[in-house]
Motif scaffolding. Structure first.
Motif, short mmCIF file in Angstrom:
data_model
loop_
_atom_site.label_atom_id
_atom_site.label_comp_id
_atom_site.label_asym_id
_atom_site.label_seq_id
_atom_site.Cartn_x
_atom_site.Cartn_y
_atom_site.Cartn_z
N VAL A 86 0.84 -1.21 0.00
CA VAL A 86 0.00 0.00 0.00
C VAL A 86 0.87 1.25 0.00
CG1 VAL A 86 -1.61 1.39 1.38
CG2 VAL A 86 -2.04 -1.05 1.06
N VAL A 87 1.91 1.27 0.85
CA VAL A 87 2.78 2.45 0.96
C VAL A 87 3.50 2.72 -0.36
CG1 VAL A 87 4.83 3.40 2.09
CG2 VAL A 87 3.09 2.23 3.45
N LEU A 88 4.11 1.69 -0.94
CA LEU A 88 4.87 1.87 -2.18
C LEU A 88 3.96 2.20 -3.36
CD1 LEU A 88 7.56 -0.96 -1.91
CD2 LEU A 88 7.92 1.51 -1.64
N LEU A 132 7.91 5.32 7.07
CA LEU A 132 7.38 4.07 6.53
C LEU A 132 8.17 3.62 5.30
CD1 LEU A 132 3.51 4.59 6.75
CD2 LEU A 132 4.83 2.80 7.90
N ALA A 133 8.48 4.59 4.43
CA ALA A 133 9.18 4.27 3.19
C ALA A 133 10.58 3.73 3.46
CB ALA A 133 9.26 5.51 2.31
N ILE A 134 11.31 4.35 4.39
CA ILE A 134 12.67 3.90 4.70
C ILE A 134 12.65 2.51 5.33
CG2 ILE A 134 14.68 4.34 6.16
CD1 ILE A 134 14.11 7.37 5.67
N THR A 135 11.67 2.26 6.20
CA THR A 135 11.52 0.93 6.79
C THR A 135 11.30 -0.12 5.71
OG1 THR A 135 10.53 1.90 8.78
CG2 THR A 135 10.19 -0.46 8.43
N ASP A 158 5.65 13.40 3.41
CA ASP A 158 5.83 14.03 4.71
C ASP A 158 6.71 13.11 5.57
OD1 ASP A 158 4.23 11.96 5.83
OD2 ASP A 158 2.40 13.15 5.63
N ILE A 159 6.97 13.49 6.81
CA ILE A 159 7.92 12.75 7.63
C ILE A 159 7.46 11.33 7.93
CG2 ILE A 159 6.95 13.66 9.80
CD1 ILE A 159 9.89 13.59 10.88
N TRP A 160 6.15 11.15 8.16
CA TRP A 160 5.64 9.82 8.47
C TRP A 160 5.69 8.90 7.25
CZ3 TRP A 160 5.65 8.51 13.24
CH2 TRP A 160 5.42 9.48 14.23
#
Length: 398
Positions: A47-49, A374-377, A368-370
């Motif tokens: 979902v994030v990607l 999530l993206a870096i994780t 944004d920062i959140w």
């Protein structure tokens, strides 16, 4: 306002292919419901990607490969990056197309037996060809909504028929554990869900539906609902497989046969319908993704009716049918595809995160920062997955 389901449903259909069905089957057979958490994690990562890819596509009105081509200013590095992308997506999807068509073929065998097995790949290939050649994007979208609906009902019904222990299901989802010998299975579950070519496919398809930032809200809802539905199907397969005693099953059709004596013909037929739908949808989306990537890299004019665009997906489709029809051994090609995709996922994740953080590209719609946390994780997860994929492939070869 009614949510507009669109490109996300093609993304869900793409990752629920025969490979995902098989991975989920083996996970359920070997480890019961203990690895449901890995599928849940995969869905969150997807979902994030996919949201980032869709946002990039809507704001820039370019495919992901097109943005890469524009933003990479060092000529040799740009050429290398695009070569890796083309190799992994176009050649990789050509290799996996045989598996997609083969999965749909197994679904037909449930109903019509193996007597006409040599004709099934051609039937599937013809269905995929007609849908891709004659259909507009809007028509394809409607077809996929129907096929994913059939697939969802089939696999969810199969899971319900088995009468799962709800407490064990909840533990598997929310109390992560890594049983002995389960690491490669976890990697397989993540790797069949977080699919590199889906990022390219999504960034291209959103332009067919939305042409301004006003569509971002609908695109996010579409991504969330569609990917969650796909994840629910994957979980249903794990739950169904967990109901089978013993650990001798090796494929989804073994699962269908294993369900038959316990739950009757209905389970077998629901599984057959689901597998047919999963194979057909993936057999369509893999060539489509390859064509979109090639179009972005070479700057072909936008549109699915362009001759060169059609030529790419036709070649990918023919490769899949040919491998199955003439008993060509695809091991070396598939091996290359696995290695290329293992490299591609972290590579593309890095560039995707970089691009959606650039003010010059995204304006006020950058991460944004959140979103970055999530993206870096997920990027770290993708890197580990890529390395493990390479180790697994080379380990198998030794």
């Amino acid at each position: 306002m009614r949510t507009k389901i669109g490109p996300g449903i093609l993304v869900a259909a793409a990752f629920i292919g025969p490979g995902t069905v098989t991975a989920c089957t083996l996970a359920g057979v070997k480890f019961g419901t203990a690895l449901l958490w890995a599928m849940l994690l995969s869905i969150v990562a997807t979902v994030v990607l996919q949201e980032m890819a869709a946002r990039l596509g809507i704001i820039t009105q370019k495919g992901l490969a097109g943005v890469l081509k524009t933003e990479l200013t060092i000529p040799w590095f740009r050429s290398l990056a695009l070569l890796v992308v083309l190799s992994a997506i176009v050649i990789g999807n050509a290799a996996y197309e045989a598996g997609n068509i083969g999965g749909a073929t197994l679904g037909l065998e449930v109903f019509f037996g193996q007597g006409y097995r040599q004709f099934y790949p051609w039937i599937i290939g013809l269905v995929a060809f007609v849908l891709l050649y004659l259909s507009s994007y809007k028509a394809l979208e409607k077809v996929f909504v129907i096929l994913v609906g059939i697939m969802s009902v089939s696999f969810l019904t199969t899971a319900i028929i088995t009468g799962p222990d709800i407490k064990k299901v909840a533990q598997g989802l929310f109390m992560p554990e890594v049983p002995e010998g389960s690491l490669l299975t976890i990697i397989a579950l993540v790797g069949t869900t977080v699919v590199p070519y889906n990022l390219f496919l999504h960034a291209s398809l959103v332009r067919e539906k939305w042409n301004s930032a006003a569509g971002l809200s609908d695109a996010r809802k579409d991504t969330l609902i569609s990917v969650f539905l796909g994840g629910l199907v994957s979980m249903a397969i794990i739950v169904s497989a967990a109901a089978i005693p013993g650990d001798q099953l090796e494929s989804v059709m073994d699962l269908a046969r294993g369900l038959e004596p316990l739950y009757g013909d209905a389970a077998k037929y629901f599984m057959g319908v689901g597998l047919f739908a999963a194979g057909v949808t993936s057999a369509i989306t893999a060539p489509l993704a390859a064509a979109y990537v090639a179009g972005s890299v070479f700057g072909w004019e936008k549109g699915t009716k362009h001759f060169k665009f059609r030529l790419v997906w036709i070649l990918v489709l023919i490769s899949g049918v040919s491998v199955l029809s003439f008993d060509i051994n695809p091991i070396q090609v598939i091996k290359f595809a696995q290695v290329a995709n293992g490299i591609l996922l972290p590579f593309i994740a890095v560039f995707l995160v970089w691009m959606v953080n650039k003010k010059g590209i995204m304006g006020n719609y950058k991460n944004d920062i959140w979103q970055n946390i999530l993206a870096i994780t997920i990027l770290l997860l993708a890197t580990v997955l890529g390395l493990k994929s390479l180790v697994q492939v080379f380990g198998i070869l030794q």
